[in-house]
Design a protein around this motif. Structure first.
Motif, short mmCIF file in Angstrom:
data_model
loop_
_atom_site.label_atom_id
_atom_site.label_comp_id
_atom_site.label_asym_id
_atom_site.label_seq_id
_atom_site.Cartn_x
_atom_site.Cartn_y
_atom_site.Cartn_z
N THR A 174 -0.02 -25.83 -35.00
CA THR A 174 -0.77 -25.92 -33.49
C THR A 174 -0.92 -24.41 -32.83
O THR A 174 0.12 -23.74 -32.99
N ASN A 175 -2.11 -24.43 -32.27
CA ASN A 175 -2.34 -23.15 -31.55
C ASN A 175 -3.21 -23.52 -30.43
O ASN A 175 -4.54 -24.01 -30.60
N VAL A 176 -2.64 -23.46 -29.33
CA VAL A 176 -3.56 -23.91 -28.03
C VAL A 176 -4.50 -22.96 -27.57
O VAL A 176 -5.57 -23.15 -26.69
N ILE A 177 -4.38 -21.66 -27.85
CA ILE A 177 -5.29 -20.52 -27.37
C ILE A 177 -6.51 -20.74 -27.80
O ILE A 177 -7.41 -20.73 -26.94
N PRO A 178 -7.02 -21.02 -29.12
CA PRO A 178 -8.43 -21.40 -29.47
C PRO A 178 -9.14 -22.43 -28.63
O PRO A 178 -10.14 -22.53 -28.35
N ALA A 179 -8.16 -23.60 -28.42
CA ALA A 179 -8.63 -24.71 -27.62
C ALA A 179 -9.12 -24.39 -26.21
O ALA A 179 -10.06 -24.84 -25.55
N LEU A 180 -8.11 -23.47 -25.57
CA LEU A 180 -8.41 -23.47 -24.06
C LEU A 180 -9.50 -22.31 -24.15
O LEU A 180 -10.64 -22.49 -23.23
N ASP A 181 -9.64 -21.49 -24.90
CA ASP A 181 -10.84 -20.39 -24.86
C ASP A 181 -12.08 -21.37 -25.48
O ASP A 181 -13.21 -21.10 -24.44
N TYR A 182 -12.21 -22.05 -26.39
CA TYR A 182 -13.28 -23.01 -26.49
C TYR A 182 -13.74 -23.76 -25.40
O TYR A 182 -14.81 -23.76 -24.86
N LEU A 183 -12.77 -24.44 -24.37
CA LEU A 183 -13.18 -25.37 -23.44
C LEU A 183 -13.78 -24.33 -22.24
O LEU A 183 -14.47 -24.66 -21.81
N ASN A 184 -13.24 -23.07 -22.07
CA ASN A 184 -13.67 -22.38 -21.15
C ASN A 184 -15.12 -22.05 -21.40
O ASN A 184 -16.02 -21.60 -20.39
N HIS A 185 -15.39 -21.87 -22.65
CA HIS A 185 -16.94 -21.49 -23.16
C HIS A 185 -17.76 -22.48 -23.14
O HIS A 185 -18.99 -22.33 -22.76
N VAL A 186 -17.33 -23.70 -23.16
CA VAL A 186 -18.44 -24.85 -23.40
C VAL A 186 -18.51 -25.55 -22.06
O VAL A 186 -19.42 -26.13 -21.83
N SER A 187 -17.42 -25.28 -21.01
CA SER A 187 -17.42 -25.84 -19.99
C SER A 187 -17.80 -24.85 -18.81
O SER A 187 -16.81 -24.10 -18.28
N THR A 188 -18.96 -24.73 -18.29
CA THR A 188 -19.36 -23.66 -17.49
C THR A 188 -19.05 -24.01 -16.16
O THR A 188 -18.81 -22.85 -15.24
N ARG A 189 -18.99 -25.33 -15.71
CA ARG A 189 -18.84 -25.75 -14.64
C ARG A 189 -17.29 -26.29 -14.31
O ARG A 189 -17.01 -26.97 -15.55
N LYS A 190 -16.76 -26.23 -13.23
CA LYS A 190 -15.56 -26.91 -13.08
C LYS A 190 -15.41 -28.26 -13.55
O LYS A 190 -16.30 -29.10 -13.22
N ASN A 191 -14.50 -28.83 -14.32
CA ASN A 191 -14.54 -29.94 -14.74
C ASN A 191 -12.73 -30.64 -14.58
O ASN A 191 -11.76 -29.68 -14.27
N VAL A 192 -12.50 -31.87 -14.72
CA VAL A 192 -11.06 -32.34 -14.88
C VAL A 192 -10.86 -32.16 -16.30
O VAL A 192 -11.44 -32.77 -17.00
N THR A 193 -9.71 -31.65 -16.61
CA THR A 193 -9.26 -31.50 -17.98
C THR A 193 -7.88 -31.84 -18.10
O THR A 193 -6.96 -31.58 -17.74
N PHE A 194 -7.64 -32.87 -19.26
CA PHE A 194 -6.33 -33.48 -19.63
C PHE A 194 -6.05 -32.90 -21.11
O PHE A 194 -6.80 -32.91 -22.07
N LEU A 195 -4.98 -31.95 -21.05
CA LEU A 195 -4.53 -31.40 -22.24
C LEU A 195 -3.53 -32.18 -22.81
O LEU A 195 -2.30 -32.14 -22.23
N ILE A 196 -3.78 -32.83 -23.89
CA ILE A 196 -2.68 -33.77 -24.49
C ILE A 196 -2.17 -33.14 -25.69
O ILE A 196 -2.66 -33.09 -26.62
N SER A 197 -0.74 -33.30 -25.71
CA SER A 197 -0.06 -32.36 -26.61
C SER A 197 1.53 -32.71 -26.59
O SER A 197 1.81 -33.19 -25.53
N ASP A 198 2.25 -32.49 -27.65
CA ASP A 198 3.60 -32.55 -27.57
C ASP A 198 4.26 -31.27 -27.23
O ASP A 198 5.40 -31.03 -26.95
N PHE A 199 3.41 -30.34 -27.13
CA PHE A 199 3.64 -29.01 -26.76
C PHE A 199 4.76 -28.23 -27.84
O PHE A 199 5.72 -27.27 -27.22
#
Length: 307
Positions: A174-199
């Motif tokens: 698991t590596n959450v960094i690429p996921a958050l980085d990808y989210l910020n690149h594909v979502s240019t406008r503010k949205n509601v994001t649910f990050l679902i993980s066992d962390f």
């Protein structure tokens, strides 16, 4: 003599049984219908009310209207006072960022963490489309493995559920960094994001978490299993780490060992909660095989009260 305990296999297995997959998708749709119709939809709407107000129409002024809403241009042109009418801009974009790493293929009871993650994501997705919101999906393990752009409609949500259940991860860790980085690149406008993980990872993701929380309305949904905290006394076991492949011998008959394992997991959970609190992110903690509606209703109500 030790007992071999590894992660439970998914009901989908290593290959995709399409009949079983369709049954599982249908079961999730039926299971989540009550929650969406009777519980979640109203709470969801009151919590996530859209991006703001948008212009609807101009109408004649009536006593009691706010004079600050008077449209002076129309008033001057018609000779009668008119006001601008605004309505809530209801439509939003909701992103589900779901961890599909190997640690989710575990469940000590009737449900695996992976299945709980898919079911919760389905409830959120059906709640979103009921409120005319768009819903998208990012699946990640060590890297981002699948992205489905936001759309509306029941067929789209069922596709997301199928993808979550049938996806065979390329990476185990698991590596959450690429996921958050990808989210910020594909979502240019503010949205509601649910990050679902066992962390269950030790990435230093605090900086990117704070950046993501500033750009989006980010909520963490922590998926767990009670046996990860409260270990039973079943003697010697071979504990298999699904992400690293490592197997260690654990003496669960020792109260000291059980207490140490419970302490480690509790400390991990507290660290996650504190990190997210500092980033201004709400956290919902759920356990496989247990009802989740009360936790979500509590979350929705707390959010609505802070608006």
């Amino acid at each position: 003599m030790s007992k071999a305990i590894g992660h439970r296999q998914s009901a989908i297995g290593n290959g995709v049984d399409h009949k079983e997959l369709l049954k599982k998708v249908r079961r999730i749709q039926i299971t989540t219908k009550h929650a969406v119709n009777d519980v979640f939809a109203g709470q969801y709407h009151s919590t996530f009310k859209g991006r703001g107000m948008e212009f609807d129409e101009v109408r004649e002024y009536v006593p009691g209207d706010d004079i600050r809403s008077i449209d002076w241009n129309v008033t001057a042109r018609t000779g009668a006072p008119h006001i601008k009418k605004f309505v809530e801009e209801r439509e939003m974009t909701v992103m589900l960022v779901v961890d599909v790493s190997a640690s989710h293929l575990f469940g000590s009871g009737t449900q695996m963490k992976r299945d709980l993650a898919a079911e919760v994501a389905a409830v959120l997705a059906f709640s979103a489309i009921r409120n005319n919101d768009r819903i998208g999906l990012i699946l990640f393990a060590e890297e981002v493995e699948k992205y489905i752009p936001p759309k509306k409609g029941t067929r789209h949500v069922l596709r997301l559920v199928r993808e979550m259940l049938s996806h065979q991860p390329q990476g185990k860790g698991t590596n959450v960094i690429p996921a958050l980085d990808y989210l910020n690149h594909v979502s240019t406008r503010k949205n509601v994001t649910f990050l679902i993980s066992d962390f269950m990872f030790s990435d230093n993701y605090e900086r990117l978490l704070k950046i993501s929380a500033r750009r989006h309305d980010l909520i963490s949904v922590v998926i767990g299993d009670k046996r990860e905290i409260a270990w039973p006394d079943i003697g010697l076991i071979n504990w298999h780490d699904a992400e690293t492949g490592e197997t260690v011998l654990v003496d669960t008959s020792s109260k000291k060992v059980r207490n140490r394992l419970a302490f480690d997991q509790t400390r991990r959970a507290e660290t996650v909660d504190e990190l997210h609190r500092k980033a201004g992110i709400d956290t919902v903690r759920l356990f496989a095989g247990e009802p989740y509606d009360k936790q979500f209703i509590k979350f929705f109500r707390q959010r609505a009260q802070r608006r």
